[in-house]
Write a protein that holds these residues in place. Structure first.
Motif, mmCIF file in Angstrom:
data_model
loop_
_atom_site.group_PDB
_atom_site.id
_atom_site.type_symbol
_atom_site.label_atom_id
_atom_site.label_comp_id
_atom_site.label_asym_id
_atom_site.label_seq_id
_atom_site.Cartn_x
_atom_site.Cartn_y
_atom_site.Cartn_z
ATOM 1 N N ILE A 43 -36.969 34.489 -42.461
ATOM 2 C CA ILE A 43 -35.620 34.330 -43.012
ATOM 3 C C ILE A 43 -34.703 33.932 -41.866
ATOM 4 C CG2 ILE A 43 -33.692 35.477 -44.165
ATOM 5 C CD1 ILE A 43 -35.714 37.234 -45.603
ATOM 6 N N ILE A 44 -34.282 32.684 -41.878
ATOM 7 C CA ILE A 44 -33.520 32.109 -40.755
ATOM 8 C C ILE A 44 -32.049 32.454 -40.897
ATOM 9 C CG2 ILE A 44 -32.845 29.949 -39.632
ATOM 10 C CD1 ILE A 44 -35.545 28.823 -40.685
ATOM 11 N N CYS A 45 -31.515 33.110 -39.906
ATOM 12 C CA CYS A 45 -30.083 33.404 -39.900
ATOM 13 C C CYS A 45 -29.635 33.771 -38.495
ATOM 14 C CB CYS A 45 -29.738 34.518 -40.888
ATOM 15 S SG CYS A 45 -30.516 36.091 -40.521
ATOM 16 N N GLU A 46 -28.407 33.361 -38.150
ATOM 17 C CA GLU A 46 -27.795 33.730 -36.871
ATOM 18 C C GLU A 46 -26.492 34.480 -37.071
ATOM 19 O OE1 GLU A 46 -27.452 30.365 -34.323
ATOM 20 O OE2 GLU A 46 -29.612 29.982 -34.272
ATOM 21 N N THR A 47 -25.990 34.473 -38.296
ATOM 22 C CA THR A 47 -24.758 35.188 -38.588
ATOM 23 C C THR A 47 -24.999 36.687 -38.420
ATOM 24 O OG1 THR A 47 -24.253 33.502 -40.227
ATOM 25 C CG2 THR A 47 -22.968 35.528 -40.334
ATOM 26 N N PRO A 48 -24.137 37.383 -37.675
ATOM 27 C CA PRO A 48 -24.336 38.825 -37.458
ATOM 28 C C PRO A 48 -24.456 39.610 -38.760
ATOM 29 C CG PRO A 48 -22.701 37.983 -35.936
ATOM 30 C CD PRO A 48 -23.014 36.861 -36.869
ATOM 31 N N HIS A 49 -23.644 39.244 -39.751
ATOM 32 C CA HIS A 49 -23.706 39.970 -41.022
ATOM 33 C C HIS A 49 -25.076 39.805 -41.688
ATOM 34 C CE1 HIS A 49 -22.525 41.909 -44.648
ATOM 35 N NE2 HIS A 49 -22.540 40.798 -45.387
ATOM 36 N N MET A 50 -25.642 38.602 -41.626
ATOM 37 C CA MET A 50 -26.974 38.383 -42.206
ATOM 38 C C MET A 50 -28.044 39.132 -41.421
ATOM 39 S SD MET A 50 -27.175 36.730 -45.010
ATOM 40 C CE MET A 50 -28.904 36.348 -44.967
ATOM 41 N N GLN A 51 -27.880 39.205 -40.109
ATOM 42 C CA GLN A 51 -28.824 39.972 -39.301
ATOM 43 C C GLN A 51 -28.801 41.440 -39.706
ATOM 44 O OE1 GLN A 51 -30.983 38.913 -37.189
ATOM 45 N NE2 GLN A 51 -30.348 36.916 -36.446
ATOM 46 N N GLY B 145 -24.616 25.096 -54.192
ATOM 47 C CA GLY B 145 -26.021 25.422 -54.446
ATOM 48 C C GLY B 145 -26.674 26.177 -53.316
ATOM 49 N N ASN B 146 -25.885 26.482 -52.273
ATOM 50 C CA ASN B 146 -26.317 27.289 -51.141
ATOM 51 C C ASN B 146 -27.570 26.710 -50.453
ATOM 52 O OD1 ASN B 146 -24.365 29.618 -51.095
ATOM 53 N ND2 ASN B 146 -24.971 29.635 -53.251
ATOM 54 N N ILE B 147 -28.493 27.567 -50.027
ATOM 55 C CA ILE B 147 -29.620 27.112 -49.206
ATOM 56 C C ILE B 147 -30.507 26.148 -49.978
ATOM 57 C CG2 ILE B 147 -31.669 27.858 -47.916
ATOM 58 C CD1 ILE B 147 -30.228 30.520 -47.436
ATOM 59 N N ARG B 148 -30.646 26.372 -51.285
ATOM 60 C CA ARG B 148 -31.471 25.471 -52.086
ATOM 61 C C ARG B 148 -30.893 24.061 -52.083
ATOM 62 N NH1 ARG B 148 -31.431 28.166 -56.516
ATOM 63 N NH2 ARG B 148 -33.310 29.406 -56.153
ATOM 64 N N ILE C 112 -25.910 27.194 -40.985
ATOM 65 C CA ILE C 112 -26.134 25.885 -41.612
ATOM 66 C C ILE C 112 -27.025 25.003 -40.741
ATOM 67 C CG2 ILE C 112 -25.020 23.745 -42.335
ATOM 68 C CD1 ILE C 112 -22.660 25.462 -43.294
ATOM 69 N N VAL C 113 -26.683 24.854 -39.478
ATOM 70 C CA VAL C 113 -27.454 23.963 -38.608
ATOM 71 C C VAL C 113 -28.873 24.479 -38.361
ATOM 72 C CG1 VAL C 113 -27.580 22.926 -36.300
ATOM 73 C CG2 VAL C 113 -25.399 22.963 -37.542
ATOM 74 N N PRO C 114 -29.085 25.786 -38.048
ATOM 75 C CA PRO C 114 -30.473 26.260 -37.893
ATOM 76 C C PRO C 114 -31.317 26.055 -39.149
ATOM 77 C CG PRO C 114 -28.939 27.865 -36.986
ATOM 78 C CD PRO C 114 -28.108 26.834 -37.691
ATOM 79 N N LEU C 115 -30.712 26.277 -40.319
ATOM 80 C CA LEU C 115 -31.450 26.042 -41.565
ATOM 81 C C LEU C 115 -31.755 24.560 -41.747
ATOM 82 C CD1 LEU C 115 -29.537 28.497 -43.928
ATOM 83 C CD2 LEU C 115 -31.983 28.601 -43.413
ATOM 84 N N ALA C 116 -30.764 23.718 -41.447
ATOM 85 C CA ALA C 116 -30.968 22.272 -41.571
ATOM 86 C C ALA C 116 -32.090 21.802 -40.648
ATOM 87 C CB ALA C 116 -29.676 21.530 -41.265
ATOM 88 N N GLN C 117 -32.105 22.315 -39.415
ATOM 89 C CA GLN C 117 -33.164 21.937 -38.477
ATOM 90 C C GLN C 117 -34.537 22.387 -38.976
ATOM 91 O OE1 GLN C 117 -31.116 19.688 -35.791
ATOM 92 N NE2 GLN C 117 -33.298 20.151 -35.755
ATOM 93 N N HIS C 118 -34.578 23.557 -39.590
ATOM 94 C CA HIS C 118 -35.843 24.059 -40.149
ATOM 95 C C HIS C 118 -36.354 23.118 -41.242
ATOM 96 C CE1 HIS C 118 -38.772 26.748 -41.997
ATOM 97 N NE2 HIS C 118 -38.138 26.617 -43.153
ATOM 98 N N PHE C 119 -35.470 22.708 -42.127
ATOM 99 C CA PHE C 119 -35.882 21.823 -43.224
ATOM 100 C C PHE C 119 -36.186 20.413 -42.712
ATOM 101 C CE2 PHE C 119 -33.198 24.855 -45.837
ATOM 102 C CZ PHE C 119 -34.300 25.536 -46.327
ATOM 103 N N ILE C 120 -35.525 19.985 -41.658
ATOM 104 C CA ILE C 120 -35.830 18.681 -41.054
ATOM 105 C C ILE C 120 -37.272 18.676 -40.541
ATOM 106 C CG2 ILE C 120 -35.389 17.261 -39.010
ATOM 107 C CD1 ILE C 120 -32.388 17.764 -39.468
ATOM 108 N N ARG C 121 -37.662 19.751 -39.858
ATOM 109 C CA ARG C 121 -39.039 19.836 -39.345
ATOM 110 C C ARG C 121 -40.049 19.823 -40.494
ATOM 111 N NH1 ARG C 121 -36.453 23.366 -35.671
ATOM 112 N NH2 ARG C 121 -36.948 25.174 -36.976
ATOM 113 N N ARG C 122 -39.749 20.586 -41.543
ATOM 114 C CA ARG C 122 -40.688 20.674 -42.661
ATOM 115 C C ARG C 122 -40.868 19.328 -43.353
ATOM 116 N NH1 ARG C 122 -39.396 24.679 -47.582
ATOM 117 N NH2 ARG C 122 -39.914 26.243 -45.999
ATOM 118 N N TYR C 123 -39.766 18.682 -43.725
ATOM 119 C CA TYR C 123 -39.873 17.467 -44.528
ATOM 120 C C TYR C 123 -40.199 16.230 -43.690
ATOM 121 C CZ TYR C 123 -38.470 20.152 -48.538
ATOM 122 O OH TYR C 123 -38.451 21.077 -49.551
ATOM 123 N N SER C 124 -39.973 16.307 -42.412
ATOM 124 C CA SER C 124 -40.437 15.212 -41.555
ATOM 125 C C SER C 124 -41.954 15.153 -41.557
ATOM 126 C CB SER C 124 -39.910 15.394 -40.125
ATOM 127 O OG SER C 124 -38.520 15.168 -40.076
#
Length: 610
Positions: free
Chosen positions: A281-289, A497-500, A460-472
């Protein structure tokens, strides 16, 4: 062991019968010239070898009977070490032939002239009689060897059956159990019939066994049987195969597996790579941690969890991670979207149904999702869409830990942890009377609220980078990173639509990229992100130095923004059912939910325009 030693008791009976018939003593000798049976004074020498045995050895070697008329004066007597020591007056020795070899002899001796005269007068008949006695003994040897072979085969077969991972029962043409392997006995141990299962009617053990159909030569695959063990109901999946001989059914073989074990095996086979951990579960926001820490901590508990948050925030990922870190991780995780199942079917989907429960029901019945999740976790997504009448039944399941199948007559105990999720305001629904208050508090034992992506800008950016790696990798592209303009636009976007929606947007953009590109550009992102809001177009400004980012956005309520976003997408993509399915996927919601929002916001087709 010599062949004759297999039938010692029979040989002794034959010796006694010959003596009774002819009043002469008898010795039965094996191929090692040892006495197997005897009468008279020789009886005490049974088991011992003959002192001389010259004539006996001659018969063993030549396989022909010999009649001794004058002991000491026959040709073969001269070579005997006991020459001159014979105490009998005559005798007959016949070979015992078995499988083309001599395995022994029958020796009949006369000790006086009267008996010798009888022997000589009846020589031919006596030899014939002794040959019949020899054949009788060899037939008994054959029977004994066949019996021993049957024992060996049965032992090997039973050993083989006991190594099978199924319980196996054999029944006869009357439906009585004749044999059971060790696993079947173990499965049914403790049942009222366990102590004396052999000989019992199979219907006494399994009341719903299809005995009449089986004895009518009907074969069954994956047939569900039930039995009571220690007063507790258990279910088994059975394969039933009739056994036939000369076109008549002589019985059947029943192979049973424990229903729970079968379900676990199916789960292990079908979901080998579905595990999701908190590390994923990718997150850097302190609240999400902090939310991850809380969720990890409560994973060890069996208490009910209610996960709330907008569609696409990752509620199911959290549910799966909780399950994976719990003691139930080796058992099934069953997810069901309550909003995606028609109201008429949701009860049978959740709790299953018995055979013949309703028109169109499967002939064998069907287990429900709660049953499939036994010992594991069930994830009830969109719990807020559950009909009120079914909320009562769910409340009872949470209270009693039992389910009632549709059409069933007995409650089935279950051991399931419930994790529910919703994007609705359940408290408001309780106030409006559309959600039961008692069920709400039953579900709300451990609440976890996941914030929307727009409140987690750092993610947003860490999640985007994760999906970039996957779909590349999936799409065979070489995208490595976001351009600055694309990053700024994504951070400014509201993400209904959030993360989806973020994942879908990255997949869309990579599809538009060229194989040799390494940077994902703003122009490749979906138009909703480029345009941001209907009344704010930022695409051109972001890519010119005269209009530096960020531009000020209108401050809208969530509801107003959602309404504008749906209106925009309907105008952009169309209003057909296919278009609406595409819009629902883009927003990360189900089609029924989209229709409800269209009605709620009173978005009418004639107002839509591109």
């Amino acid at each position: 062991m010599s062949d004759l030693r297999k039938i010692v008791s029979v040989a002794q009976e034959v010796a006694e019968a010959i003596k009774a018939a002819f009043q002469m003593d008898v010795e039965i000798i094996d191929a090692e010239v040892k006495r197997i049976a005897a009468t008279g004074s020789a009886k005490k020498k049974i088991g011992a070898a003959m002192a001389y045995g010259t004539v006996t050895r001659h018969v063993l070697q030549n396989t022909e009977p010999i009649v001794i008329h004058q002991p000491g004066q026959e040709d073969f007597c001269l070579a005997c070490q006991g020459y001159g020591k014979c105490t009998y007056t005559g005798g007959i020795i016949v070979p015992i032939l078995y499988k083309n070899r001599t395995i022994g002899t029958i020796n009949v001796v006369a000790y006086d002239q009267q008996r010798m005269q009888v022997l000589q007068q009846n020589q031919t008949g006596l030899i014939e009689f002794l040959n019949r006695m020899a054949e009788l003994m060899t037939s008994k040897i054959a029977e004994q060897e066949l019996y021993e072979e049957q024992i060996r085969v049965n032992s090997a077969l039973l050993t083989l059956i006991n190594t099978i991972s199924n319980g196996v029962l054999s029944i006869d043409q009357e439906g009585r159990i004749r044999q059971a392997n060790s696993l079947a006995e173990q499965m049914l141990r403790g049942s009222e019939q366990a102590a004396a299962m052999e000989g019992m009617l199979v219907t006494s053990v399994f009341p719903d066994f299809p005995l009449a159909e089986t004895l009518n030569a009907k074969e069954f695959k994956s047939y569900e049987l039930a039995a009571k063990v220690n007063g507790k109901g258990y279910r088994y999946i059975a394969d039933i195969k009739p056994v036939t001989a000369d076109d008549a059914v002589t019985g059947a073989v029943v192979s049973i597996v424990d229903y729970e074990n079968m379900k676990q095996l199916a789960f292990d086979f079908a979901t080998p790579n579905r595990q999701i951990t908190f590390q994923e579960i990718i997150c850097e926001t302190p609240h999400m941690q902090h939310i991850k820490t809380i969720a990890s901590r409560i994973a060890q508990s069996n208490s009910t969890v209610l996960i709330t948050g907008e569609s696409g925030t990752g509620k199911e990922m959290f549910a799966r991670a909780i399950h994976e870190e719990s003691p139930r991780s080796k058992h099934p995780f069953i997810a069901i979207n309550c909003g995606a199942i028609p109201e008429a079917l949701i009860e049978s989907e959740l709790f299953g149904y018995e055979k013949g429960a309703f028109t169109g029901a499967h002939a064998k019945g069907k287990p429900g999702k709660f049953e499939l999740a036994n010992k594991g976790t069930i994830f009830l997504d969109e719990i807020g869409t559950m009909p009120l009448y079914l909320q009562v039944k769910l409340l009872r399941v949470l209270q009693t830990k039992e389910i009632d199948k549709v059409g069933g007559t007995e409650a089935i105990p279950i051991d399931v942890r419930v994790i529910a999720a919703t994007n609705n305001n359940l408290e408001q629904m309780v106030a409006e009377g559309t959600f039961r208050q008692d069920l709400y508090y039953r579900l709300h034992v451990i609440p976890i609220q996941i914030p929307p992506l727009r409140e987690r800008k750092m993610d947003i950016v860490p999640l985007a980078q994760h999906f970039i790696r996957r779909y590349s990798v999936l799409l065979e592209r070489n995208i490595q990173a976001l351009s600055e303009e694309a990053r700024l636009a994504m951070e400014a976007y509201h993400w209904p639509g959030n993360i989806r929606e973020l994942e879908n947007s990255i997949e869309y953009a990579i599809n538009l990229s060229h194989p040799d590109e390494t940077i994902l550009r703003l122009s490749q992102l979906p138009s909703a992100i480029k345009n941001n809001l209907q009344d704010h177009t930022i695409v051109e400004h972001l890519e010119t130095p005269d209009h530096p980012f960020p531009l000020e956005q209108s401050i809208l309520s969530k509801q107003e923004y959602e309404k504008r976003q749906i209106t925009h997408l309907l105008a952009e993509w169309g209003t057909s059912t296919t278009d609406k399915k595409r819009i629902a996927r883009q927003l990360g919601i189900s089609l029924p939910t989209l229709y409800r929002k269209i009605r709620h916001y009173q978005i009418e087709n004639h107002r839509l325009s591109k």
